[in-house]
Enzyme design. Sequence first.
Site, PDB file in Angstrom:
ATOM      1  CD1 TRP A   1      -2.447  -2.035   1.666  1.00 46.35           C
ATOM      2  CD2 TRP A   1      -3.095  -0.885  -0.139  1.00 46.35           C
ATOM      3  NE1 TRP A   1      -3.546  -2.667   1.116  1.00 46.35           N
ATOM      4  CE2 TRP A   1      -3.955  -1.995   0.020  1.00 46.35           C
ATOM      5  CE3 TRP A   1      -3.297  -0.016  -1.216  1.00 46.35           C
ATOM      6  CZ2 TRP A   1      -5.019  -2.250  -0.859  1.00 46.35           C
ATOM      7  CZ3 TRP A   1      -4.347  -0.274  -2.088  1.00 46.35           C
ATOM      8  CH2 TRP A   1      -5.188  -1.376  -1.902  1.00 46.35           C
TER       9      TRP A   1
ATOM     10  CG  ASP B   1      -3.050   4.070   4.172  1.00 48.50           C
ATOM     11  OD1 ASP B   1      -4.064   3.872   4.873  1.00 48.50           O
ATOM     12  OD2 ASP B   1      -2.859   3.509   3.069  1.00 48.50           O
TER      13      ASP B   1
ATOM     14  CE  LYS C   1      -9.321  -2.365   3.666  1.00 46.15           C
ATOM     15  NZ  LYS C   1      -8.071  -1.827   3.367  1.00 46.15           N
TER      16      LYS C   1
END
Length: 378
Positions: free
Chosen positions: A106, A190, A214
């Site tokens: 990511w 993030d 999530k």
Amino acid sequence: MDLARFWNFSAGPSMLPDPVLNQISIDILDWNSTGISVADINHRSKHFEIIYNEAESYLRSLLELSSDYCILFMQGGGQGANAIVPMNMIGRNRANKADFIISGYWSSKSYLEACRYGDVSVIADNSYITKIDDHDYDPYTWFPANESIKTRYGSSYLQFCSNETINGVEFVDWSGIANNINSDAVLVVDASSNLLTRKLDINCTGVVFACAQKNAGISGVTIFIVRKDLIGKALHICPSIFDYMNIFNEHSRYNTPPVFAIYVTGLVLKWLKMNGGIKRMEYSNLEKSQLLYNFIDSTSFYINKIHSSVRSRVNIPFFLSNNLLTDIFIEKAENLGLMNIRGHRSLGGLRASIYNAMPIDGVMALINYMRDFECYYG
Ligand SMILES: *Cc1c(COP(=O)(O)O)cnc(C)c1O
């Protein structure tokens, strides 16, 4: 109502707590005895005002946010944030510079996207084999040392990912990095997959973002926590609906927000609050992940290669030492109701995502299955 459900180990969208699903099933027909479905609610109505304020204040109190920070609910997902952040942040310092730490899938994606907006550089990464305590660690299984992390002169921000959802590398010493970097740069994190799962040092950051699917609801909304003095510096190419300033001024209703997704986020946050808040989640996530790691480490049949200091408590990738058994492992797991255990397509193998909503019973069921599987095939 007791729900007959599988154990869902998906990395996202991931499982929601049962009480949240029950509440949705009521509100979808009649929200708060108004005779209106929560799916029909207008974003300018007093009903949505209540939903929005509740979600925001639960989040504020769960994270113990100081008044220096605002909460913005935006769209575009985690990957949208990869563009929203540079468009709002890279122009703060005139050089249009930003720095990145690469620690896995990511953060690599975030870096590549940011490169479209200015002079962007990787200042630390773990994309090579390194020796720690006489042991070789593979790429993306460890985290660069704090001392090696310095920002470039004039850089507007340093971005990293606090939990690499796919690789299973979690890094939480945010203030250690904040203390090291140039004072004109701020941290951008993030935290899509570990926000709300443990105490995190938000006060040392400029911006923290997390897509909701999530740990904080369903897909469709992204949470931004932004230090207020950083607002109002967007590049002129930034679309109006992605400019922090507009979202802040209009209380996340500059255009039609994802009403239903914000509503679900509010329910999840309320559930968190009612169930002991972040402290309790941290304890439970530590307990669940230790059970699973201890089991994996107790046998050579299963392998997790992440350095112990940065093993994720919520995304646990692992491999069978005999990779040929992976498909049959997954098939038999599904027969027992242990779902979505396949590793990300970029990595292969297996992965158990055990976020806040996964009870310890789900983790025990997985471990029992793994033990039986090893007895049979080992
Ligand atoms: C899931 C995830 C993303 C991507 O989110 P989308 O909403 O699918 O764009 C980005 N970063 C991290 C750490 C994630 O876990």
